[in-house]
Design an enzyme around this catalytic site. Sequence first.
Site, mmCIF file in Angstrom:
data_model
loop_
_atom_site.group_PDB
_atom_site.id
_atom_site.type_symbol
_atom_site.label_atom_id
_atom_site.label_comp_id
_atom_site.label_asym_id
_atom_site.label_seq_id
_atom_site.Cartn_x
_atom_site.Cartn_y
_atom_site.Cartn_z
ATOM 1 N N ASP A 4 75.014 58.649 13.613
ATOM 2 C CA ASP A 4 75.967 59.427 14.402
ATOM 3 C C ASP A 4 77.358 59.026 13.937
ATOM 4 O O ASP A 4 77.708 57.844 13.986
ATOM 5 C CB ASP A 4 75.819 59.104 15.898
ATOM 6 C CG ASP A 4 74.569 59.750 16.498
ATOM 7 O OD1 ASP A 4 73.927 60.550 15.804
ATOM 8 O OD2 ASP A 4 74.255 59.438 17.655
ATOM 9 N N ASP A 33 67.833 70.020 21.327
ATOM 10 C CA ASP A 33 67.917 68.986 22.355
ATOM 11 C C ASP A 33 67.130 69.484 23.558
ATOM 12 O O ASP A 33 67.457 70.527 24.131
ATOM 13 C CB ASP A 33 69.383 68.727 22.756
ATOM 14 C CG ASP A 33 70.160 68.042 21.639
ATOM 15 O OD1 ASP A 33 69.524 67.409 20.776
ATOM 16 O OD2 ASP A 33 71.404 68.148 21.626
#
Lengths: 209, 257
Positions: free
Chosen positions: B11, B130
Amino acid sequence: MIGIVDYGRGNLRSVEKALEKVGYQAKIMNDPQELSEVDGLILPGVGAFADAMGALKIMDWIEPLTQFAHSGRPFLGICLGMQLLFEIGEEHGEHAGLGLLAGRVIKFPPGGKVPHMGWNSLNFEQSSRLLDGIPNQSDFYFVHSYYADPSESRDIIATSDYGIVFPAVVGRENVWGAQFHPEKSSPWGLKLLTNFGKLVNDNVALSSN
Amino acid sequence: MLSKRIIPCLDVHDGRVVKGTNFVQLRDAGDPVELAALYDKEGADELIFLDITASSDKRETMVDVVRRTAEQVFIPFTIGGGLRTIEDIRRMLRAGADKIALNTSAVQTPRLIQEGAHAFGSQCIVVAIDARSTAPGRWEVYIHGGRTATGRDVLEWAAEAEALGAGEILLTSMDRDGTKIGYELELTKAVSRAVSLPVIASGGVGTLEHLAEGLTLGEADAVLAASIFHYKEYSIEEAKRYLAERGILVRKTGGLV
């Protein structure tokens, strides 16, 4: 100097960087005229067979690539670039390829997940300088939905197994093809590119004698 | 035969690798290019960078990360986060990325999947989903980094993404992300069975056993992990040895050759 054919299809930068990493100078070329300046050639490529042949045709690469292959200088097709070396591709209808190797490019049979994507191991079918120093069963990174089916089994250097056994490395004389991406197959892919660079240099040395 | 893949996920926020828990509380975990090169050396099969920088004026930072990574990393890598147009996709691929991941933009503009697949090939279009559990056996698609519910069913969306030309699904369980209690195996298995695309399991890995479960019980083709590798709880090589000992086919690298 190794040329990389730029016909708008593929991650050329990766191939260039990988060659640089292993100590060979590379040049991305979008003009067939430049072929006279290079000692070896890489034809990369991702995407569809007919679309790629169309792009090569529009940019006037077909005849110069054939001449290059006949000049005896080392020529390596990668992924779709390997498939284009063959006579006919069956992706979205039948389309003529470069015809430098005899055979067709066909689709994986239904059943498995397509594209065949990820790391798969090679089974060496014969020795080749392109595979010098690479252990049998080494893994390489593949992404493809079609595979080459050579008419002559002697052109098959290594195979891989994805439900069916298919050619992963092909070659005859100075023309080779790799179905996987050597530039994305650290560490053995870099070794294969090193071997290709050596073939190019040796051919230069031989021609100048 | 085809190996199962281990994919470290980085990330990236403002050009630095960070890792949070349940999508918040960021901790610094290093330089993305250095980490990427290290993972390549250690035998990672692929890498994913998720750009979690919200503002688009910082996008240039990510393009630079991609460019520098491509000079040092010789395994495939994917870029996701904030890509909204064909031009955004083209820029990342040109900079040296092998694949791009679409999440919010794919839900809002599904034809982006189609256009991307047409222009660059399905193999480079990853659809990231997600998912949050709503009832036993049901999951809802969330967007905007997990902040917005869409009302869409995860299994239906995965199938639609495949039909539009996606080449791979990156599936994150929001309920598990950052918890280290293991992948949500029911979800992973359900999506793996709903599509014939490769599925990457994500969210919740805390032990090597979790990786094995994702690939066997979850029926995933690849497993993604962040913190267990960033904070050196396990090395990639340890993970591969563990999986190989359990009969899971992994790429032989380094000491395993």
